[in-house]
Structure formats: structure tokens, C-alpha cells
Design an enzyme around this catalytic site. Structure first.
Site, PDB file in Angstrom:
ATOM      1  CG  ASP A 458      -2.365   0.688   1.182  1.00 52.76           C
ATOM      2  OD1 ASP A 458      -2.038   1.296  -0.058  1.00 52.76           O
ATOM      3  OD2 ASP A 458      -3.428   0.350   1.648  1.00 52.76           O
ATOM      4  CG  ASP A 531      -8.725   1.979  -0.793  1.00 55.71           C
ATOM      5  OD1 ASP A 531      -8.474   1.123  -1.197  1.00 55.71           O
ATOM      6  OD2 ASP A 531      -8.490   2.937  -0.174  1.00 55.71           O
TER       7      ASP A 531
END
Length: 731
Positions: A458, A531
Site C-alpha cells: 500500500d 478502495d
């Protein structure tokens, strides 16, 4: 002068190699066939105009790096100067060119390298142009400081401000398409007219960003997925980027891309050469054809996964930071029961990381939450026949962490109190002495100890006001902007991990889809497109993403019945049917799903596995439908045209009833196809289209791809899956 005609993958490139400038591209795009030498000479003559003694005619010999010293009065391709303000205008005196062919995994590559020497300013410029087997054209450039290594010339080092290679566009191109968006709404397509001046798209956040341009494409107004000649450019770089299209007063239309360099970021002092990232140019009859060239190129890379993509479960939206061994083992049991093949433990397993305010950077398993370490969970996952994956965010750091307290000089800042925090975190300087080694050692230890097959990597924060705060020389120049150095250090770290663990797969996640580019894809096996797992919004997100990446590289998850990001309620068929199209995964608490829901999910996962060979090797296709149609017809057609799968999705109320026939794009017009439903429809769905009953219909591809089929009475946020299989051989 030498004129070359390069041909590869259905693409022609005609270029002049002149003694006083870098390559001049006369044509790139449509295959021109086998041109005789006389015709090649005429290509140059056909493009030349004259204004008598006025030197403006030189603009007709526009190189891939336009320069003011060559009578170019619009935006230059190179901006540089020496640190004392001199040598601001490169003026090559002689240029050498070389043509060679290379053998690659997908076939022969045509390569042109050129070097232009400026003896007065003691510098040189160079370019490398590669025509790939897929017909993709890649172009990069470099600047080299040619001052004597012993400093005998007493010249200041060169500061590189910009290197942006460009290629010409057809005069007919009058409309641009690129992408925009934000977190949880990435890669929305937008169109603008190509008018006089420069259309400039830039990313200033240290990564391409959630609003990344991705493609900047140009064509005649109204070009679509299946029609209209389109030319596009993409920058294969994971830092700051610049894409531009220009319509100049000289009558030239140009398309280009380059790294967006921060002030003083590249100083050719100890490193005497700056090489730009690859600007990737593609074209096609329609956007689908343009994207097929990048898909073919990426599929041929050594980094591309060679085995079937394991269906995975990610724990984030199931448990968030609430890590409990019994709960996570129960979730693994539920995952295995529906056919999941890879289990990924997300954020919260390390240091003091109970929420997003602390612990980031402390890549040691938390003894508080995991007193026995991660091995009990890993062994349970492996006993169920699943691989184990783990979440990291190596480039970021919480100030409330042991790492930040031990190494405050490893935190990037602006020298005046730091950079702004985002999500309670700052950026770790990968070039600070010891920082890169710490990350490589910490990650490698866990991969080796636990048998980790997959890293979710990430990158949640933008790089704003980020400079080197470490005074040691190895960290770069103290106080200098750090995005360029940071990006190269990231590449070295990923490369080193792959070298040590050749089977390890890495996902590029940046708060979702904030770092998706062809540079990172030389080192990653998957991206997290967004997301947002809301299946309604995912149709736009996935459509934009597949214009660059093939489906097998795009993470597509089945979320909970109520979407975490939008609170929209959607049924399991629509959610799973939407996730089937990429690298499929699940991200919800399956222990709370009832038996019928789990059974339905298991059936769609089984269907995905059955279809993986087609989904992850075929050509992506999109039907051109009216903007207000609220229907999406998209699919994948096998390379040989014998098999296809289509999704017919309704995203809103249809404006006409009954629905007129719609085309199935990309089928071979020479073949006949057996068309039927690929999966049982929703039990409550009314299907008035007669062909959906019994065993479907058999029709020519020419009919199906133009006239098409009548559709079901689809309600908003419903879809059907349609299979088309060739009957007999092509005629």
C-alpha cells in the site's frame, strides 16, 4: 539523410534520421504496407513547406525533442540549464543514429538509438525508440553532462527541468480523451476539444494519483471503443507525471509525456546522465484496439504472472484492525468453503498498530495481538490449501512509531517543520542510509519465515513538500526534492525482493488506485483498482482501468451487501458478477453470510475458475452505446475469435421499452456463434428475450456484432452473463 520504415504488430513508423537533429517522425499508426524507397523519399517531400528565406520551414523537420535552436517557437521538448544559469539552450552540432533489431519474449523489436552532441555547451541529448511486437511504440530520452570529469572546464553541473518526448498527431484529431477522478472514483473517462494551445495534465503528488491521466488519447470527435482512429500516450512512471497534447501555431498537433521534475530535483553532478521514463504510444481503430497493444506488451513482460490467478480473500472490510486469531481462522474456513485460494491478512498485525495513528514502519509482528506470532494463522490457512498473503505499507511511517523515534532523519520533509500529514502518516526516505536495507531485511525475513506468497503493497499518502532531511551524502542532497529519488529507490526495492523471491507476487495499492502505471507493472503482478468495492461504481472504475491493463492484473472483489464506501445495497449476483471480470477476490465477513448467499458466491467463483483461461488471455471489448442508455455491454473475446464472454449490465433505468437489440462487440464476422446464458439468471428476474430461453441461438458474428440481440428486462444494478462459442470454422 536516411528515411526508415519500421513495421511491427500492425504499426508503421516512418522517420527521417538527419545529421543535425534527433529522429523526425513522419508517420506512426496505420500499417502502410511494403513501401519502396522512392515512396519513402516522397513522404518527406509531401510534408515539407517553404517560406522562402524564413527559417520557420525547419519546423517541418520537427524532432521527437523539439528545440528552440532548431526554429521551434512552441513548447520545447527539453528544458535545462547549468547551475550558474548558462547553457540554457541545447544546440546539437552533429547527431549519430543506429538501427538494430532485438529478440524479445513476444518477437522482434525494432530499435532506433540517436545521440546529439552539443560541443559548445558540453552536453549531449539522446533518444531510444522501440517498436514492440504488439505495435506499441516506446520512446525515452536522456541528457548527459559532457564536462570533463576532473572539472577542467570549470563548468557548473546541469540542472534538468524537463524532458518530454513528443510524436505528431494527424490533423483530423480534434478531440481528447483522458481520465480523472478521486479516491473511490478513479479513472472516469472525460472528453475535451483539442483546440489551439496545450492541454496539460500533471500529477504533483509523488505518484500518478487517483485522478491520473492514465491515457491521453486523441482522435476525430466521436471516436469510440470500436470506431475511429485514435492515438494515445501513457507515461510508464510511478512518480510525478506530465501528459500533454498541443495544437501549435506552426500547424502541428503533438502528443507527449514526461516526468514532472520538481525544482532542482535532477542535478547532473555525481550522476552525469538523466534518462526519462518511457513514454508509451499506442494507436488503434477504436480505444479497444489501442489498449490491446498495451495488454499484449504487459503479458509478454517477465513480471507478468504465468500461472492461474488465485481467487483471494482480503480481511480488511471483514475485520478492519480487530485482529483475533479465532475469528480470522473462522474466516479462513469460510473462505476455503467457497473455493478461495489465497488468504490475505490486511493492516493491523504489527507493532502498536491498533488504528491508523501509530506503529506504521515497525514491521515486526505485534506481541500484544499475536503472542504466538502469525504462524498459527498461517499454518491454518496452509492446511486449508490456501496461500498466505500479508499487507505492508513500506514507504510510509507514523511519527508515533519506534522507527520514527529511532530515525527522525528518515522522514521526508521540507526542512521547515516537515511535510503535511495525511491519514496520520508521513513518508519514509528510502534513500536515507539504512532505510532501504531496513525495509528489505524486515520484509524478507517475514516472507522467508512464513512462506508468504503475496504482498499487498500500500501507499496511502501523497508526497507533498517531501525533501531529503538526512545530511549524509548517500541520502542525496540535503533539503532537495525527493520524489525522483524515491521512485527509483522503490523500483530497486521491488526488484530486489523479486530477485530473492522469484515466486513472490506483489500488488500495487495506493489508497486504492493511486499508483497504476506501466512502470510499476514491470514489478507488480496486480493492482488494486480502487478502495471502492461498490459494484455499481466499479463498472466505471474497471472500464477505465482495463484501457491500460489486462483483466488478470486488476483486483476485483466481492464486497458486503452494503458497500463500505457508498452504503449502497446490492445483491450477491450483481456484486459477484461484476468481480468475476478481473483477478477475482472477496472482501467481506463471510462468517456472517447465510447459506444461500455462500452457495451462490461459490457457484460464481467456480464459474470464474472455469473461465479464467479466457478472461485472462483474451481481448477486452466494449460496445459503443448511447451515453444515456444506462447499459454496459463489455466482454472478453479469445485471441482466435472462437470463444467469448459478455456482461450485459444495467446501471440505471432504461429510457426505452422494450429494449431494442444491442451488439456483442469483437466477434469474428466470418464465424457463426452459439450464444446462450453463461450462468443461471436471478430467480426473480423476468427474461422476455426469447433467445435466453432453452439453449440460446446460433447466428453469424457479422450479425451479432452489428445488429445484436434483444435484451432482458434488466433492473438497475442487475446483469446477465452471456457466452458465445464459435460453431465450425471461419469462412
Amino acid at each position: 539523410m536516411m528515411t526508415l520504415h519500421l513495421r511491427n504488430g500492425g504499426t508503421s513508423v516512418v522517420l527521417d534520421l538527419l545529421p543535425d537533429r534527433l529522429p523526425v517522425v513522419r508517420h506512426w499508426g496505420t500499417d502502410l504496407g511494403d513501401l519502396p524507397s522512392a515512396a519513402l523519399d516522397d513522404v518527406e517531400r509531401a510534408q515539407r513547406t517553404s517560406l522562402g528565406t524564413n527559417t520557420a520551414w525547419i519546423a517541418n523537420d520537427l524532432s521527437v525533442l523539439p528545440l528552440p535552436a532548431q526554429a521551434w517557437s512552441s513548447r520545447p521538448g527539453v528544458l535545462l540549464h547549468r547551475a550558474d544559469g548558462t547553457s540554457f539552450s541545447p544546440h546539437p552540432s552533429h547527431v549519430t543514429h543506429a538501427h538494430r533489431t532485438e529478440s524479445g519474449p513476444a518477437g522482434t523489436v525494432e530499435v532506433i538509438t540517436s545521440e546529439a552532441v552539443d560541443e559548445v555547451h558540453a552536453l549531449s541529448l539522446g533518444t531510444e525508440l522501440r517498436l514492440e511486437p504488439s505495435g506499441l511504440l516506446r520512446l525515452r530520452a536522456w541528457v548527459r553532462d559532457e564536462r570533463e570529469a576532473d572539472g577542467g572546464q570549470h563548468l557548473a553541473p546541469i540542472v534538468v527541468d524537463e524532458v518530454t518526448p513528443v510524436l505528431p498527431l494527424p490533423e483530423a484529431a480534434d478531440e481528447l480523451l483522458d481520465m480523472t477522478g478521486h479516491h473511490i472514483a478513479e479513472r472516469s473517462l472525460q472528453r475535451t476539444p483539442l483546440t489551439a494551445g496545450t492541454h496539460l495534465r500533471e500529477s504533483w503528488e509523488g505518484r500518478p494519483g487517483h485522478d491520473a491521466t492514465t491515457w491521453l488519447a486523441a482522435g476525430r470527435a466521436g471516436f469510440g471503443f470500436r470506431s475511429g482512429t485514435v492515438h494515445g500516450v501513457h507515461l510508464a512512471w510511478s512518480g510525478n507525471t506530465r501528459h500533454l497534447a498541443s495544437s501549435t501555431p506552426q500547424g502541428r498537433k503533438l502528443l507527449g509525456a514526461g516526468e514532472l521534475l520538481l525544482p532542482g530535483e535532477v542535478l547532473l553532478d555525481t550522476e552525469r546522465t538523466y534518462t526519462s521514463p518511457w513514454a508509451v504510444f499506442s494507436w488503434g481503430e477504436g480505444l479497444d484496439a489501442m489498449s490491446h497493444r498495451t495488454h499484449a506488451f504487459l503479458r509478454a513482460l517477465p513480471s507478468h504472472p504465468s500461472r492461474p490467478r488465485p481467487v483471494l480473500l482480503n480481511t480488511w472490510e471483514a475485520v478492519y484492525f480487530n485482529h483475533d486469531l479465532d475469528k480470522l481462522k473462522a474466516l479462513a474456513d469460510a473462505a476455503a468453503s467457497v473455493g478461495i485460494e489465497r488468504y490475505v491478512l490486511d493492516d493491523g498485525w504489527f507493532g502498536s498498530r491498533r488504528d491508523d495513528t501509530s506503529g506504521l514502519g515497525d514491521w515486526q509482528v505485534s506481541q500484544d495481538v499475536w503472542p504466538q506470532g502469525l504462524r498459527p494463522l498461517v499454518e491454518h490457512v496452509h492446511s486449508l490449501g490456501m496461500e498466505f498473503g500479508l499487507w505492508f505499507e513500506p514507504e510510509m511511517i507514523n511519527l508515533d512509531s519506534d522507527l520514527a523515534r529511532a530515525h527522525p532523519d528518515w522522514v521526508l520533509g521540507d526542512g521547515a517543520g516537515g511535510a503535511p500529514e495525511h491519514r496520520n502518516q508521513r513518508v519514509l526516505d528510502l534513500t536515507a542510509p539504512g532505510a532501504w536495507d531496513y525495509l528489505f531485511t524486515s520484509i524478507s525475513h517475514l516472507v522467508d519465515e512464513l512462506g508468504i506468497a503475496y504482498l499487498k503493497w500500500d501507499h496511502n499518502s501523497p508526497l507533498l513538500a517531501t525533501g531529503h532531511e538526512c545530511a549524509q551524502p548517500a541520502a542525496g542532497r540535503w533539503g532537495a526534492a525527493a520524489v525522483h529519488d524515491q521512485t527509483l529507490a522503490l523500483y530497486r526495492l521491488l526488484d530486489a525482493l523479486h530477485e530473492r523471491f522469484p515466486e513472490l507476487e506483489i500488488e500495487s495499492c495506493a489508497g486504492g488506485g493511486g499508483r497504476i502505471d506501466m512502470g510499476i507493472m514491470e514489478r507488480a503482478q496486480r493492482v488494486w483498482a480502487s478502495d471502492s468495492i461498490d459494484a455499481h461504481d466499479r463498472h466505471d472504475i474497471q472500464r477505465g482501468t482495463t484501457l491500460l491493463l489486462p483483466p488478470e492484473l486488476i483486483g476485483t472483489h466481492v464486497g458486503a451487501g452494503r458497500a463500505h464506501t457508498t452504503l449502497r445495497d446490492l445483491d450477491i449476483d450483481f456484486r459477484a458478477g461484476t468481480a468475476l471480470w478481473g483477478h477475482m477476490g472477496v472482501e467481506w465477513d463471510l462468517t456472517k453470510a447465510d447459506t444461500p448467499t455462500r452457495e451462490r458466491l461459490a457457484r460464481i467463483i467456480a464459474l470464474h475458475k472455469e473461465l479464467r483461461p479466457l478472461l485472462h488471455s483474451g481481448l477486452t471489448v466494449h460496445a459503443d452505446l448511447a451515453d444515456d442508455d444506462n447499459l454496459r455491454i463489455e466482454g472478453v473475446v479469445s485471441q482466435d475469435g472462437t470463444d467469448a464472454l459478455f456482461e450485459i449490465a444495467c446501471l440505471g433505468l432504461q429510457h426505452s421499452w422494450p429494449c431494442a437489440p444491442r451488439p456483442l462487440p469483437g466477434l469474428d464476422p466470418r464465424r457463426r456463434y452459439h450464444v446462450r446464458l453463461a450462468a443461471p439468471p436471478y430467480p426473480e428476474l423476468r427474461l422476455p428475450a426469447a433467445w435466453m430461453e432453452d439453449d440460446g441461438v446460433v447466428l453469424p458474428g457479422s450479425y451479432l456484432s452489428t445488429t445484436g440481440l434483444a435484451l432482458a428486462n434488466l433492473h438497475p444494478d442487475h446483469l446477465v452473463l452471456v457466452r458465445a462459442t464459435a460453431v465450425g470454422s471461419a469462412v
